[in-house]
Write a protein that holds these residues in place. Structure first.
Motif, PDB file in Angstrom:
ATOM      1  N   ASN A  13       0.796  -1.521   0.120  1.00 25.53           N
ATOM      2  CA  ASN A  13       0.282  -0.271  -0.092  1.00 25.53           C
ATOM      3  C   ASN A  13       1.181   1.524   0.318  1.00 25.53           C
ATOM      4  O   ASN A  13       0.970   1.983   0.745  1.00 25.53           O
ATOM      5  CB  ASN A  13      -0.695   0.120   0.973  1.00 25.53           C
ATOM      6  CG  ASN A  13      -1.933   1.380   0.815  1.00 25.53           C
ATOM      7  OD1 ASN A  13      -2.707   1.590   1.859  1.00 25.53           O
ATOM      8  ND2 ASN A  13      -2.496   1.470  -0.061  1.00 25.53           N
ATOM      9  N   TYR A  35     -10.922   3.165  -1.624  1.00 29.32           N
ATOM     10  CA  TYR A  35     -10.158   3.187  -0.556  1.00 29.32           C
ATOM     11  C   TYR A  35      -8.572   2.527  -1.526  1.00 29.32           C
ATOM     12  O   TYR A  35      -9.096   1.969  -1.658  1.00 29.32           O
ATOM     13  CB  TYR A  35     -10.811   2.498   0.913  1.00 29.32           C
ATOM     14  CG  TYR A  35     -12.002   2.590   1.038  1.00 29.32           C
ATOM     15  CD1 TYR A  35     -11.809   3.204   2.345  1.00 29.32           C
ATOM     16  CD2 TYR A  35     -13.180   2.877   0.154  1.00 29.32           C
ATOM     17  CE1 TYR A  35     -12.900   4.674   2.809  1.00 29.32           C
ATOM     18  CE2 TYR A  35     -14.183   3.416   0.885  1.00 29.32           C
ATOM     19  CZ  TYR A  35     -14.290   4.364   2.013  1.00 29.32           C
ATOM     20  OH  TYR A  35     -14.949   4.958   2.805  1.00 29.32           O
ATOM     21  N   ALA A  37      -5.347  -0.142   1.054  1.00 34.56           N
ATOM     22  CA  ALA A  37      -4.358  -0.369   1.985  1.00 34.56           C
ATOM     23  C   ALA A  37      -4.319  -1.831   1.391  1.00 34.56           C
ATOM     24  O   ALA A  37      -3.638  -1.826   0.251  1.00 34.56           O
ATOM     25  CB  ALA A  37      -6.022  -0.993   2.967  1.00 34.56           C
ATOM     26  N   LEU A  41       2.356  -2.489   6.222  1.00 36.27           N
ATOM     27  CA  LEU A  41       2.638  -1.179   6.240  1.00 36.27           C
ATOM     28  C   LEU A  41       3.592  -0.068   5.528  1.00 36.27           C
ATOM     29  O   LEU A  41       5.341  -1.190   6.320  1.00 36.27           O
ATOM     30  CB  LEU A  41       1.925  -0.050   7.541  1.00 36.27           C
ATOM     31  CG  LEU A  41       0.344  -0.248   7.759  1.00 36.27           C
ATOM     32  CD1 LEU A  41       0.711   0.247   9.244  1.00 36.27           C
ATOM     33  CD2 LEU A  41      -0.142   0.257   6.960  1.00 36.27           C
ATOM     34  N   GLN A  65      -3.789  11.137   2.140  1.00 36.54           N
ATOM     35  CA  GLN A  65      -3.897  10.252   1.931  1.00 36.54           C
ATOM     36  C   GLN A  65      -2.622   8.841   3.066  1.00 36.54           C
ATOM     37  O   GLN A  65      -1.373  10.259   3.233  1.00 36.54           O
ATOM     38  CB  GLN A  65      -3.351   8.762   0.818  1.00 36.54           C
ATOM     39  CG  GLN A  65      -4.446   9.466  -0.075  1.00 36.54           C
ATOM     40  CD  GLN A  65      -4.609   8.684  -1.464  1.00 36.54           C
ATOM     41  OE1 GLN A  65      -4.704   9.888  -2.468  1.00 36.54           O
ATOM     42  NE2 GLN A  65      -3.724   7.852  -1.903  1.00 36.54           N
ATOM     43  N   LYS A  66      -2.536   8.136   3.585  1.00 36.26           N
ATOM     44  CA  LYS A  66      -1.519   6.773   4.527  1.00 36.26           C
ATOM     45  C   LYS A  66      -1.283   5.769   4.016  1.00 36.26           C
ATOM     46  O   LYS A  66      -2.355   5.849   3.543  1.00 36.26           O
ATOM     47  CB  LYS A  66      -1.578   7.848   5.761  1.00 36.26           C
ATOM     48  CG  LYS A  66      -2.961   7.073   6.150  1.00 36.26           C
ATOM     49  CD  LYS A  66      -2.967   7.455   8.329  1.00 36.26           C
ATOM     50  CE  LYS A  66      -3.965   7.277   8.760  1.00 36.26           C
ATOM     51  NZ  LYS A  66      -4.131   5.739   8.368  1.00 36.26           N
ATOM     52  N   SER A  67      -0.570   5.311   4.748  1.00 34.84           N
ATOM     53  CA  SER A  67      -0.065   4.106   4.090  1.00 34.84           C
ATOM     54  C   SER A  67      -1.364   3.161   5.464  1.00 34.84           C
ATOM     55  O   SER A  67      -1.487   3.748   6.703  1.00 34.84           O
ATOM     56  CB  SER A  67       0.947   3.036   4.310  1.00 34.84           C
ATOM     57  OG  SER A  67       1.810   1.948   4.133  1.00 34.84           O
ATOM     58  N   LYS A  68      -1.952   2.617   4.836  1.00 36.04           N
ATOM     59  CA  LYS A  68      -2.887   1.805   5.285  1.00 36.04           C
ATOM     60  C   LYS A  68      -3.241  -0.289   5.199  1.00 36.04           C
ATOM     61  O   LYS A  68      -3.064  -0.298   4.501  1.00 36.04           O
ATOM     62  CB  LYS A  68      -4.699   2.216   5.363  1.00 36.04           C
ATOM     63  CG  LYS A  68      -4.349   3.647   5.341  1.00 36.04           C
ATOM     64  CD  LYS A  68      -5.572   3.640   4.939  1.00 36.04           C
ATOM     65  CE  LYS A  68      -5.784   4.068   3.386  1.00 36.04           C
ATOM     66  NZ  LYS A  68      -4.869   4.861   2.490  1.00 36.04           N
ATOM     67  N   ASP A  72      -7.896  -1.581   8.212  1.00 27.51           N
ATOM     68  CA  ASP A  72      -7.964   0.319   8.879  1.00 27.51           C
ATOM     69  C   ASP A  72      -9.217   0.971   7.372  1.00 27.51           C
ATOM     70  O   ASP A  72      -9.633   1.901   8.157  1.00 27.51           O
ATOM     71  CB  ASP A  72      -6.579   1.054   8.558  1.00 27.51           C
ATOM     72  CG  ASP A  72      -5.833   0.513   9.326  1.00 27.51           C
ATOM     73  OD1 ASP A  72      -5.870   0.290  10.633  1.00 27.51           O
ATOM     74  OD2 ASP A  72      -4.696   0.754   8.827  1.00 27.51           O
ATOM     75  N   ILE A  73      -9.667   0.228   7.156  1.00 28.42           N
ATOM     76  CA  ILE A  73     -10.800   0.150   5.809  1.00 28.42           C
ATOM     77  C   ILE A  73     -11.841  -0.690   5.701  1.00 28.42           C
ATOM     78  O   ILE A  73     -13.153  -1.202   7.137  1.00 28.42           O
ATOM     79  CB  ILE A  73     -10.178   0.063   4.576  1.00 28.42           C
ATOM     80  CG1 ILE A  73     -10.153  -1.243   3.242  1.00 28.42           C
ATOM     81  CG2 ILE A  73      -8.658   1.499   3.799  1.00 28.42           C
ATOM     82  CD1 ILE A  73     -10.026  -1.241   2.367  1.00 28.42           C
TER      83      ILE A  73
END
Length: 137
Positions: A13, A35, A37, A41, A65-68, A72-73
């Protein structure tokens, strides 16, 4: 029509799935929520992908955005795997497809641009197929 939830997934991700999330939000937010993911991470999104997306679309993925992780989704309707080769992450869904995209990490800007353009085309096609009822959810 109910807005579908689409997850773009790959192992880390950090590159292709992040680009797909950003482009989904840019090009198809009227049809689906995007989304991204993975199963692992990374400390940050691939900075070449960030730079190319900013150049092409004015999107700063470092800001949006960030690494998920998959956990997390929210629950999603559609899962799109980016082309993980051996072990694509599993996520429950109603429809699944693989886009078979090569990871441009460590390659030239031209490869990142080519990947971004392919993702754009695939996002537009996915949106069209949803609107036309080709993907039955």
């Amino acid at each position: 029509m109910k807005k579908l939830k689409v997850a773009f997934v790959c192992v880390h991700n950090s590159c292709r799935s992040q680009m797909a999330e950003a482009l989904g939000k840019l090009l198809a937010t009227d049809v689906f929520e995007s989304y991204s993911a993975g199963t692992e991470l990374r400390p940050q999104i691939n900075q070449d992908a960030v730079r190319i997306m900013k150049d092409l679309h004015g999107i700063d993925m470092n800001e949006t955005q960030k690494s998920k992780l998959l956990s997390d989704i929210p629950k999603v309707d559609i899962v799109v795997t980016m082309g993980c080769n051996v072990n694509c992450p599993y996520l429950p869904c109603i429809h699944r497809e693989d886009w078979g995209l090569e990871d441009p990490s460590g390659k030239s800007d031209d490869e990142f641009i080519k990947t971004a353009r392919m993702i754009e085309d695939k996002i537009i096609d996915l949106k069209k197929r949803i609107l036309e009822g080709e993907i039955a959810i």
